[in-house]
Design a protein around this motif. Structure first.
Motif, PDB file in Angstrom:
ATOM      1  N   THR A 115       0.856  -1.197   0.000  1.00 25.47           N
ATOM      2  CA  THR A 115       0.000   0.000   0.000  1.00 25.47           C
ATOM      3  C   THR A 115       0.887   1.240   0.000  1.00 25.47           C
ATOM      4  O   THR A 115       1.989   1.226   0.558  1.00 25.47           O
ATOM      5  N   ASP A 119      -0.802   4.635   0.710  1.00 24.59           N
ATOM      6  CA  ASP A 119      -2.070   5.347   0.866  1.00 24.59           C
ATOM      7  C   ASP A 119      -1.906   6.869   0.840  1.00 24.59           C
ATOM      8  O   ASP A 119      -0.866   7.412   1.209  1.00 24.59           O
ATOM      9  N   GLN A 124      -4.764  10.579  -0.023  1.00 24.46           N
ATOM     10  CA  GLN A 124      -5.940  11.034  -0.769  1.00 24.46           C
ATOM     11  C   GLN A 124      -5.610  11.252  -2.250  1.00 24.46           C
ATOM     12  O   GLN A 124      -4.527  11.714  -2.578  1.00 24.46           O
ATOM     13  N   LYS A 171      -3.973  14.310  -3.732  1.00 25.49           N
ATOM     14  CA  LYS A 171      -2.552  14.564  -3.465  1.00 25.49           C
ATOM     15  C   LYS A 171      -1.661  13.425  -3.985  1.00 25.49           C
ATOM     16  O   LYS A 171      -0.456  13.447  -3.781  1.00 25.49           O
ATOM     17  N   SER A 202      -8.859  -7.548  -1.869  1.00 17.56           N
ATOM     18  CA  SER A 202      -9.062  -6.763  -0.642  1.00 17.56           C
ATOM     19  C   SER A 202     -10.485  -6.238  -0.557  1.00 17.56           C
ATOM     20  O   SER A 202     -11.121  -5.957  -1.583  1.00 17.56           O
ATOM     21  N   GLN A 256     -12.118   2.557  -0.437  1.00 18.09           N
ATOM     22  CA  GLN A 256     -11.533   2.916   0.861  1.00 18.09           C
ATOM     23  C   GLN A 256     -10.876   4.274   0.754  1.00 18.09           C
ATOM     24  O   GLN A 256     -10.014   4.479  -0.109  1.00 18.09           O
ATOM     25  N   PHE A 257     -11.311   5.176   1.604  1.00 19.81           N
ATOM     26  CA  PHE A 257     -10.716   6.514   1.676  1.00 19.81           C
ATOM     27  C   PHE A 257      -9.196   6.385   1.713  1.00 19.81           C
ATOM     28  O   PHE A 257      -8.650   5.688   2.554  1.00 19.81           O
ATOM     29  N   GLU A 315      -7.182   5.105  -0.643  1.00 17.04           N
ATOM     30  CA  GLU A 315      -6.564   3.940  -1.297  1.00 17.04           C
ATOM     31  C   GLU A 315      -6.972   3.799  -2.761  1.00 17.04           C
ATOM     32  O   GLU A 315      -7.255   2.692  -3.229  1.00 17.04           O
ATOM     33  N   TYR A 358      -4.584   1.361  -4.572  1.00 15.06           N
ATOM     34  CA  TYR A 358      -4.699  -0.026  -4.083  1.00 15.06           C
ATOM     35  C   TYR A 358      -6.063  -0.626  -4.465  1.00 15.06           C
ATOM     36  O   TYR A 358      -6.151  -1.764  -4.920  1.00 15.06           O
ATOM     37  N   TYR A 373      -9.878  -6.198   7.193  1.00 13.58           N
ATOM     38  CA  TYR A 373      -8.736  -5.735   7.997  1.00 13.58           C
ATOM     39  C   TYR A 373      -8.224  -6.874   8.870  1.00 13.58           C
ATOM     40  O   TYR A 373      -8.878  -7.314   9.805  1.00 13.58           O
ATOM     41  N   ILE A 430      -1.437   1.624   9.647  1.00 16.60           N
ATOM     42  CA  ILE A 430      -2.452   2.682   9.533  1.00 16.60           C
ATOM     43  C   ILE A 430      -2.380   3.512  10.814  1.00 16.60           C
ATOM     44  O   ILE A 430      -2.282   2.939  11.905  1.00 16.60           O
ATOM     45  N   PRO A 431      -2.421   4.850  10.695  1.00 12.07           N
ATOM     46  CA  PRO A 431      -2.350   5.661  11.916  1.00 12.07           C
ATOM     47  C   PRO A 431      -3.345   5.145  12.971  1.00 12.07           C
ATOM     48  O   PRO A 431      -4.503   4.846  12.638  1.00 12.07           O
ATOM     49  N   ARG A 439     -11.901   4.844  13.375  1.00 15.69           N
ATOM     50  CA  ARG A 439     -12.723   4.821  12.170  1.00 15.69           C
ATOM     51  C   ARG A 439     -12.970   3.400  11.673  1.00 15.69           C
ATOM     52  O   ARG A 439     -14.076   3.049  11.298  1.00 15.69           O
ATOM     53  N   ILE A 440     -11.899   2.591  11.636  1.00 13.96           N
ATOM     54  CA  ILE A 440     -12.031   1.279  10.979  1.00 13.96           C
ATOM     55  C   ILE A 440     -12.621   0.223  11.912  1.00 13.96           C
ATOM     56  O   ILE A 440     -13.614  -0.432  11.573  1.00 13.96           O
TER      57      ILE A 440
HETATM   58  N1  CAA Z   1     -13.282   8.460   5.896  1.00 10.06           N
HETATM   59  C1  CAA Z   1     -13.471   9.757   5.708  1.00 10.06           C
HETATM   60  N2  CAA Z   1     -12.515  10.666   5.910  1.00 10.06           N
HETATM   61  C2  CAA Z   1     -11.308  10.247   6.299  1.00 10.06           C
HETATM   62  C3  CAA Z   1     -11.046   8.883   6.497  1.00 10.06           C
HETATM   63  C4  CAA Z   1     -12.098   7.975   6.299  1.00 10.06           C
HETATM   64  N3  CAA Z   1     -11.913   6.655   6.492  1.00 10.06           N
HETATM   65  N4  CAA Z   1      -9.760   8.755   6.877  1.00 10.06           N
HETATM   66  C5  CAA Z   1      -9.235   9.990   6.900  1.00 10.06           C
HETATM   67  N5  CAA Z   1     -10.189  10.885   6.584  1.00 10.06           N
HETATM   68  C6  CAA Z   1     -10.043  12.327   6.491  1.00 10.06           C
HETATM   69  C7  CAA Z   1      -9.759  13.001   7.817  1.00 10.06           C
HETATM   70  O1  CAA Z   1     -10.930  13.188   8.535  1.00 10.06           O
HETATM   71  C8  CAA Z   1      -9.148  14.315   7.360  1.00 10.06           C
HETATM   72  O2  CAA Z   1     -10.194  15.139   6.888  1.00 10.06           O
HETATM   73  P1  CAA Z   1     -10.117  16.717   6.995  1.00 10.06           P
HETATM   74  O3  CAA Z   1      -8.925  17.142   6.189  1.00 10.06           O
HETATM   75  O4  CAA Z   1     -11.417  17.181   6.420  1.00 10.06           O
HETATM   76  O5  CAA Z   1      -9.960  16.986   8.457  1.00 10.06           O
HETATM   77  C9  CAA Z   1      -8.335  13.852   6.145  1.00 10.06           C
HETATM   78  O6  CAA Z   1      -8.881  12.619   5.723  1.00 10.06           O
HETATM   79  C10 CAA Z   1      -6.886  13.593   6.528  1.00 10.06           C
HETATM   80  O7  CAA Z   1      -6.155  14.066   5.522  1.00 10.06           O
HETATM   81  P2  CAA Z   1      -4.570  14.186   5.662  1.00 10.06           P
HETATM   82  O8  CAA Z   1      -4.147  15.259   4.748  1.00 10.06           O
HETATM   83  O9  CAA Z   1      -4.162  14.248   7.093  1.00 10.06           O
HETATM   84  O10 CAA Z   1      -4.048  12.788   5.223  1.00 10.06           O
HETATM   85  P3  CAA Z   1      -3.835  12.117   3.802  1.00 10.06           P
HETATM   86  O11 CAA Z   1      -4.405  12.839   2.663  1.00 10.06           O
HETATM   87  O12 CAA Z   1      -2.398  11.753   3.710  1.00 10.06           O
HETATM   88  O13 CAA Z   1      -4.657  10.785   3.949  1.00 10.06           O
HETATM   89  C11 CAA Z   1      -4.890   8.627   4.960  1.00 10.06           C
HETATM   90  C12 CAA Z   1      -4.779  10.132   5.192  1.00 10.06           C
HETATM   91  C13 CAA Z   1      -3.594   8.094   4.320  1.00 10.06           C
HETATM   92  C14 CAA Z   1      -6.027   8.297   4.044  1.00 10.06           C
HETATM   93  C15 CAA Z   1      -5.052   8.036   6.330  1.00 10.06           C
HETATM   94  O14 CAA Z   1      -6.261   8.510   6.873  1.00 10.06           O
HETATM   95  C16 CAA Z   1      -5.082   6.550   6.319  1.00 10.06           C
HETATM   96  O15 CAA Z   1      -4.053   5.898   6.319  1.00 10.06           O
HETATM   97  N6  CAA Z   1      -6.276   5.951   6.330  1.00 10.06           N
HETATM   98  C17 CAA Z   1      -6.444   4.532   6.329  1.00 10.06           C
HETATM   99  C18 CAA Z   1      -6.512   4.005   4.955  1.00 10.06           C
HETATM  100  C19 CAA Z   1      -6.706   2.513   5.023  1.00 10.06           C
HETATM  101  O16 CAA Z   1      -7.690   2.028   5.542  1.00 10.06           O
HETATM  102  N7  CAA Z   1      -5.735   1.753   4.481  1.00 10.06           N
HETATM  103  C20 CAA Z   1      -5.790   0.346   4.549  1.00 10.06           C
HETATM  104  C21 CAA Z   1      -4.394  -0.179   4.606  1.00 10.06           C
HETATM  105  S1  CAA Z   1      -4.344  -1.917   4.952  1.00 10.06           S
HETATM  106  C22 CAA Z   1      -4.910  -2.580   3.574  1.00 10.06           C
HETATM  107  O17 CAA Z   1      -5.144  -1.967   2.575  1.00 10.06           O
HETATM  108  C23 CAA Z   1      -5.087  -4.063   3.633  1.00 10.06           C
HETATM  109  C24 CAA Z   1      -6.423  -4.409   3.107  1.00 10.06           C
HETATM  110  O18 CAA Z   1      -6.495  -5.069   2.088  1.00 10.06           O
HETATM  111  C25 CAA Z   1      -7.617  -4.019   3.865  1.00 10.06           C
END
Ligand code: CAA
Length: 249
Positions: A94, A96, A98, A101, A142, A149-150, A152, A155, A187, A196-197, A204-205
């Protein structure tokens, strides 16, 4: 030795959380398991850990994103170990972030490993499987592909592509003794999910998962074991969700 021992199983991404559990399960099932890895530094530590638990795997190096490299590796395995009966495409990563960006490099790297990697491995094993009239291919996708997924987009696109490949390849080889299936884990408690943070992971998850916990790697390996077995011959082109109820459809 039981009759099962003649089967050779190739697991890509073997040194990851899911890959390790799958290797262990298939070894327990009696397969000769070939584990692939990308970098020897990590693989060497893994080999020692496995050895400490009394397990020994044939290990081969390839970057799954490299078509030619995968071809050479598979040719070497077929010659040195034997025909590959089971292929588990588990290599994945991964990067990850948005979409607004996301750099081209992050998009490209994730598509190349997660999607091209599956093409590359399937493409090189399929003709020998057809010649032998038997094969089991299990592609690890996945929940992110199934529900989105927000963060991803790369991915999710790659993992959704995998199931399109599964269905089409399943059709094309259905009469050749080969099945092709997808497993879509939710997950699971692996390093990938633990990266993941914490705030996102726990606030959230986790609350989205009806069973109230992350999955275990052994729960994925158990299904791989069944789909790899000769008993699963009527199951092909399927996509199994294992996600604790997080996404139902
Ligand atoms: N739903 C809605 N909004 C979300 C969110 C979600 N699940 N997660 C983050 N956000 C929002 C925050 O609320 C914040 O919003 P605001 O700006 O309006 O306050 C914003 O996203 C955060 O933006 P950042 O600029 O701080 O961060 P970013 O653009 O770098 O993205 C991220 C953050 C990378 C998406 C981080 O939130 C993250 O890692 N999320 C988890 C993603 C995830 O679930 N990955 C799975 C990895 S494991 C896997 O993939 C294995 C599998 O097969 C399941």
């Amino acid at each position: 030795m039981d009759a099962h021992n003649r089967y050779v199983a190739l697991v890509t991404g073997a040194t990851g959380g899911l890959g390790t559990a799958i290797c262990k399960q298939l070894a327990a099932d009696g397969y000769r398991v070939v584990a692939t890895y990308k970098t020897w530094e990590k693989a060497e530590k893994w080999r020692l850990q496995m050895q400490e638990s009394g397990l020994q795997f044939d290990m081969y190096q390839a970057d799954v994103a490299d078509f030619e490299g995968v071809g050479k590796m598979i040719q070497a395995i077929e010659q040195e170990v034997g025909g590959i009966d089971v292929l588990v495409n588990c290599a994945g990563l991964t990067q990850d972030g948005q979409f607004r960006k996301m750099t081209f490099e992050r998009w490209d790297a994730v598509i190349k490993v997660n999607l091209y990697g599956v093409f590359n491995c399937c493409r090189h094993v399929i003709n020998p499987m057809i010649e032998r009239g038997y094969g089991r291919i299990i592609n690890i996708s996945s929940i992110s592909a199934q529900k989105g997924q927000f963060g991803e987009v790369n991915y999710a696109a790659a993992k959704a592509g995998i199931h399109g490949l599964t269905k089409t390849l399943a059709l094309e080889v259905a009469r050749k003794g080969i099945t092709v299936n997808t497993i879509s884990p939710g997950y699971i408690a692996t390093d990938m999910v633990l990266a993941i943070p914490e705030e996102v992971r726990n606030k959230r998850i986790l609350p989205e998962i009806p069973v109230g916990r992350f999955g275990g790697t052994d729960e994925i390996a158990a299904l791989v074991s069944f789909l790899a077995s000769p008993n699963s011959s009527f199951i092909t082109g399927a996509n199994y969700a294992i996600n604790g109820g997080q996404h139902m459809y």
